[in-house]
Scaffold this active site. Structure first.
Site, mmCIF file in Angstrom:
data_model
loop_
_atom_site.group_PDB
_atom_site.id
_atom_site.type_symbol
_atom_site.label_atom_id
_atom_site.label_comp_id
_atom_site.label_asym_id
_atom_site.label_seq_id
_atom_site.Cartn_x
_atom_site.Cartn_y
_atom_site.Cartn_z
ATOM 1 N N ASP A 415 0.822 -1.205 0.000
ATOM 2 C CA ASP A 415 0.000 0.000 0.000
ATOM 3 C C ASP A 415 0.858 1.259 0.000
ATOM 4 O O ASP A 415 1.912 1.309 0.628
ATOM 5 C CB ASP A 415 -0.895 -0.013 1.242
ATOM 6 C CG ASP A 415 -1.800 1.192 1.337
ATOM 7 O OD1 ASP A 415 -2.657 1.353 0.462
ATOM 8 O OD2 ASP A 415 -1.637 1.979 2.287
ATOM 9 N N GLU A 468 1.138 -0.551 -5.157
ATOM 10 C CA GLU A 468 0.188 0.528 -5.406
ATOM 11 C C GLU A 468 1.030 1.811 -5.453
ATOM 12 O O GLU A 468 1.350 2.399 -4.413
ATOM 13 C CB GLU A 468 -0.862 0.622 -4.302
ATOM 14 C CG GLU A 468 -1.938 1.651 -4.626
ATOM 15 C CD GLU A 468 -2.443 2.433 -3.426
ATOM 16 O OE1 GLU A 468 -3.482 3.098 -3.562
ATOM 17 O OE2 GLU A 468 -1.799 2.390 -2.369
#
Length: 807
Positions: A415, A468
Site C-alpha cells: 500500500d 500501489e
C-alpha cells in the site's frame, strides 16, 4: 530489612541489583534472582532468591520438600542450600496476608535461550525469521513448558511481562536485558496458549507504558488491546498448490482478482463472521465469478474498524475479529485447495499513534523518526517507519516473509508506495527533509522495498508482490539487479483514473476525450500492470461504479458492462472490488456491507450473470493473458474513430499470429523462448470491439488479423445480460477488402453501448472447421443466450445471501 539477614550477607545479594529490583528498575533481574552458586563458611552450595510484590512469606519446593525462605526485604526472600547444585530444579510458593498461596516455577532459574547469533542478526537487520526470536513463542526449557517472551526496547530502563498471571503488576516479572542488543528476554513457565499479556515498558524519562507485543501472533478482539499467546496446531493441505506455484509464470497467466474487505463482505454493523465460515462461502462465490485470486484488505490487527485495516498495531497478528491465527490458516488453505490464490494488503508506509502500539515504544522514537518532517504522515495522522534503522527494516522485511511463510499467502499488495518513495510526499516546502544529495527520493525506503522483493522472490519462488504506486517512478517492476524496485506487478493507476474519467463522460461528449481511453497503451509495456477498479474508487463521495455511468439506469448498466469487458480484455491483469458484480447504485459502506438484496432485482440479476460469464471467458481464453508482457500480444485495429466512439483491438496467444509477425516460424517470444501450447488451437486470437455510444452501428467494417471465420464469444448487449438483444452475427467471415491497414476485414452490427468479443476459428490445418471466409454472416437469434464456454451452464447461480439469512 529483616534483621536476620544483614545487607552484607551473601543471601541478600549485591545492593545495586537489589535496589533496582525493589525500585522497579531492574533490567538484569537474574543478577539477583534465581539460583546462584556461593560459598558460605567454606561450604559450597546455592543461594536462591525469589521476589513477589506483596508476599509475606515464601518456600522453596524441591523433591517433595518445602524449605522456608528468609525475608530479605518486602517481597524479597532468600534461602541457602548447602551442597546443592544450582542447576537442580525447584518451584516456589508465595504466601500473602490475604488470599491463597501462589505456587509456580521460578522464571529466573532458566538460562536465556536466544542465541548470540540471533541477537547479532537482529541488530544487523538480517534476521529473516525474526518472528521465531521475538514475541511470545511456546517453548520447553529443561522439560518445563511455557512461553519465551522477547522484545526490542533498547532505550527502556526496564521491561516486564504483565498479564492476568501477575495481576498486571510490572514488578513481578522484569525481563532480562541481553547485553547491548536492546532485546529483553524472559521465559515464563506454565503460561498456556490464549493467555493475555502486554509489555510494561519503563522509559528513561520516568514514564511507564503498557504496550502490546509488536511481534504478537494473536491479539484480543478490539477494542481490547492486549496480545495473546498462541501455538499453531494447523495441518496444511495445500502442498499441490504451493508446488505448482513455484513454476507458475504469473505474468503470462490469468489473474482476475476479487478485492475483499472481510468484515463487510457478508454483513455490516460490526458483525464478525468466523474465518472458517467465510472461507467456503467466499470461495464458492469467487469460483462462480470465474476469478482466481482473492485480495484481502489488510487483515493484520488494527484497533479502528473504520480504517479498513490500514492503520495497524499488530503487524504479525491476523485480526482476531474472525478467529485465531489457525482459523486464518484454514481460510488460506481452503482457498488454495479450491484453486484460488490469496493476496494480502501489506502496509509498511505508516503505523498508528495508538498508545498501545509501536509509537514511542520505549519512550523514544524507536520505530519512527523523531523529526515529524520525517516521522509523521500529514495525510493520515500516523507515524512513518524509520526505514534506515537496521532493526526497523528487519521488522518489516521479516513481516513480509512471515505472511508468506506462516500463512502461505501468494502475494503482497504493498500500500501507498509513492508515500514511501518521496520525502516530500503530501508535504509543503519546509515540511520535509531532503536526502543527502538534496533530493526528494527516500533512499532508505527504496532499499527496504528492494530487499523485500529480493527476499520474496529468492525464498518463495512463485510468490509475488504488487505495488500501489501512483506516480511515474521508473522501474517499479524491473528486477533489482537492473536498478528496479523488483515488484512483480504495479497497479495501473493512470489507466484507472483515465478510464473512469472517460466512462463518466456523457457519450455525447466522449469524442472529445477519446485519447483518455487509448492513451494507456502508450506506456502499457513500461511495467507489468494490474488494472484495478478498487475500493478507493467507490468511497468518500466518488460514487459507485454504476453511479459514475451517465444516463438512465439501462444506459448505466450497459456502460458498466462495457467497462468491465474492456478491463478484462485489454492487456494487464484485472482487479475489481467486491460488490462490482452487483452493480450497486450506492457507495460501499463498511458499516452496512454489500447490497446483496439487489440480486432480487431482474436487472441486477442479469448483470450478475454477465459478470460471471465475463470472468469465465477471461480465464479460459489464452489470448486475453498469455502475451500480457509483450507488445506482440496486442494490436490496435481501430483506435481513431473518435467521431463514433468506437475502438477495436486484437489479443493474441501466440506472438507469430500477430499480422506484423506473419511468416516467422520460430514462435519466439520477447525473451526468446517459444510460447507454451495453451488456449485453443495454435494461432488463437480474439478481436474486441467497443461501441461506446448508445447508437447502434450497422455494417461497421474493421480490419481482421487473419482471413477466416470469427465466432461471437460474448456480446455485453445480450438480452440474458440485461442488454437490448440487438441482432449480432453469431459467426462472421472475413471479406477480401482491406481495412485498418489489414488486407481483410469484418463487417459487424454493433449493438448500442456494448462490447463484442470475437474468437478466431482455427485456420486451415489448425483445427476443425478451418477455411477462408466467403463474406457470409449468420445472425444470432435473440432468444439464445451466449455464455462463456465452459462456464457454469446458464450462470443462474444462487447468489450469496446476507449472513443472517443463511444461504
Amino acid at each position: 530489612m529483616d534483621p536476620e539477614i544483614p545487607s552484607s550477607s551473601p543471601l541478600a545479594g549485591d545492593p545495586g541489583p537489589r535496589r533496582a529490583l525493589l525500585c522497579a528498575d531492574a533490567d538484569d533481574p537474574a543478577a539477583l534472582l534465581g539460583p546462584h552458586g556461593a560459598e558460605l563458611g567454606g561450604v559450597v552450595g546455592t543461594v536462591v532468591r525469589a521476589y513477589h510484590p506483596g508476599a509475606v512469606g515464601a518456600e522453596l519446593l524441591q523433591d517433595g520438600k518445602a524449605t522456608a525462605m528468609e525475608s530479605v526485604d518486602i517481597g524479597l526472600f532468600a534461602v541457602w542450600l548447602p551442597g546443592v547444585d544450582a542447576a537442580l530444579p525447584y518451584r516456589l510458593r508465595f504466601r500473602f496476608e490475604e488470599g491463597d498461596p501462589i505456587e509456580r516455577d521460578d522464571p529466573y532459574r532458566f538460562a536465556a535461550s536466544i542465541s548470540d547469533f540471533d541477537l547479532y542478526l537482529a541488530n544487523e537487520g538480517k534476521h529473516r525469521r525474526l518472528w521465531e526470536v521475538l514475541g511470545a513463542r511456546p517453548a520447553s526449557v529443561d522439560g518445563v513448558a511455557g512461553y519465551r517472551f522477547a522484545v526490542w526496547a533498547p532505550n527502556a530502563r526496564r521491561v516486564s511481562v504483565v498479564g492476568p498471571f501477575c495481576a498486571w503488576d510490572g514488578r513481578t516479572y522484569p525481563m532480562q536485558r541481553r547485553g547491548d542488543s536492546g532485546i529483553f528476554e524472559l521465559f515464563l513457565p506454565g503460561i498456556e496458549p490464549g493467555e493475555l499479556y502486554k509489555f510494561e515498558v519503563a522509559g528513561r524519562s520516568g514514564i511507564t507504558q503498557l504496550k502490546a507485543d509488536p511481534m504478537a501472533s494473536w491479539a484480543e478482539v478490539p477494542p481490547a488491546t492486549a496480545s495473546r499467546t498462541f501455538e499453531s496446531a494447523y495441518v496444511w493441505g495445500d502442498a499441490e498448490w504451493l508446488d505448482a506455484a513455484e513454476t507458475r509464470d504469473l505474468r503470462r497467466g490469468p489473474m482476475a482478482v476479487y478485492e475483499v474487505h472481510l468484515p463487510s463482505w457478508r454483513s455490516g454493523g460490526g458483525e464478525s463472521i468466523p474465518y472458517r465460515e467465510l472461507a467456503p462461502r467466499l470461495v464458492d462465490h469467487v469460483k462462480a465469478l470465474g476469478f482466481n485470486y482473492i485480495e484481502l484488505l489488510p487483515v493484520a490487527e488494527h484497533p479502528y474498524s473504520g480504517s479498513w485495516g490500514y492503520q495497524i498495531t499488530g503487524y504479525y497478528a491476523p485480526t482476531s475479529r474472525h478467529g485465531d491465527p489457525d482459523d486464518f490458516r484454514f481460510f488460506v488453505d481452503h482457498c488454495h485447495q479450491n484453486g484460488i490464490g490469496v493476496i494480502l494488503d501489506w502496509v509498511p508506509a505508516h503505523f498508528v499513534k495508538d498508545a498501545h502500539g509501536l509509537g514511542r515504544f520505549d519512550g523514544t522514537a524507536l520505530y519512527e523518526h523523531a523529526d515529524p518532517r520525517l516521522g509523521e504522515h500529514p495525510d493520515w495522522g500516523t507515524y512513518v517507519f524509520n526505514y534506515g534503522r537496521f532493526e526497523v527494516a528487519n521488522f518489516l522485511v521479516a513481516n513480509a516473509l512471515y505472511w508468506l511463510d506462516e500463512f502461505h499467502v501468494d502475494g503482497l499488495r504493498v500500500d501507498a508506495v509513492a508515500s514511501m518513495l518521496y520525502l516530500d510526499y503530501s508535504r509543503n516546502d519546509g515540511e520535509w527533509v531532503p536526502n543527502a544529495q538534496g533530493g526528494r527520493e527516500n533512499y532508505d525506503a527504496i532499499a527496504l522495498l528492494r530487499e523485500v522483493n529480493r527476499r520474496v522472490h529468492e525464498l518463495y519462488p512463485g510468490r509475488f508482490t504488487v505495488a500501489e504506486e501512483s506516480t511515474a517512478w521508473p522501474g517499479i517492476t524491473q528486477d533489482t539487479d537492473r536498478g528496479g524496485l523488483g515488484f512483480t506487478f504495479k497497479w495501473n493507476m493512470g489507466w484507472m483514473h483515465d478510464t473512469l474519467g472517460y466512462f463518466a463522460t456523457d457519450p455525447l461528449y466522449r469524442s472529445h476525450r477519446h485519447d483518455q481511453l487509448t492513451f494507456a497503451m502508450v506506456y502499457e509495456y513500461s511495467e507489468a500492470f494490474v488494472n484495478p477498479l478498487s475500493h478507493d474508487e467507490v468511497v468518500h463521495g466518488k460514487g459507485s461504479l454504476l453511479a459514475k455511468m451517465p444516463g438512465d439506469r439501462w444506459r448505466q448498466l450497459a456502460g458498466l458492462r462495457v467497462l468491465m469487458a474492456y478491463q478484462m480484455t485489454r492487456p494487464g491483469k484485472a482487479l475489481v472490488f467486491m460488490g462490482s458484480e452487483l452493480a450497486s447504485p450506492g457507495e460501499w459502506n463498511h458499516e452496512t456491507g454489500l447490497d446483496w438484496y439487489l440480486l432480487d432485482d431482474p436487472d441486477h440479476r442479469a448483470y450478475f450473470r454477465f459478470f460471471c460469464a465475463l470472468g469465465h471467458l477471461y480465464r479460459e481464453r489464452a489470448p486475453l493473458w498469455q502475451l500480457d508482457p509483450e507488445p506482440a500480444g496486442f494490436r490496435w485495429i481501430a483506435c481513431h474513430d473518435r467521431g463514433r466512439s468506437v475502438v477495436a483491438y486484437a489479443r493474441f496467444a501466440d506472438a507469430k499470429d500477430a499480422p506484423e509477425n506473419e511468416g516467422e516460424d520460430d514462435g519466439a517470444q520477447g525473451d526468446g523462448t517459444p510460447p507454451p501450447p495453451v488456449g485453443d488451437a495454435a494461432g488463437d486470437h480474439m478481436v474486441v470491439v467497443l461501441n461506446l455510444t448508445p447508437v447502434p452501428r450497422n455494417g461497421y467494417r474493421i480490419g481482421a488479423p487473419r482471413a477466416g471465420a470469427y465466432a461471437l464469444a460474448m456480446s455485453t448487449d445480450d438480452a440474458t445480460f440485461g442488454g437490448s438483444g440487438y441482432p449480432t452475427a453469431e459467426r462472421v467471415e472475413t471479406e477480401a477488402a482491406a481495412a485498418d491497414g489489414l488486407p481483410q476485414s469484418l463487417v459487424l452490427e454493433l449493438p448500442p453501448l456494448a462490447a463484442l468479443v470475437l474468437s478466431a476459428e482455427p485456420a486451415k490445418g489448425k483445427g476443425k472447421g478451418a477455411g477462408r471466409g466467403n463474406g457470409k454472416r449468420r445472425t444470432r437469434p435473440r432468444s439464445r443466450p451466449k455464455t462463456a464456454p465452459g462456464g457454469p451452464g446458464s450462470l443462474d447461480i444462487p447468489p450469496p445471501r446476507p449472513y443472517n439469512q443463511g444461504s
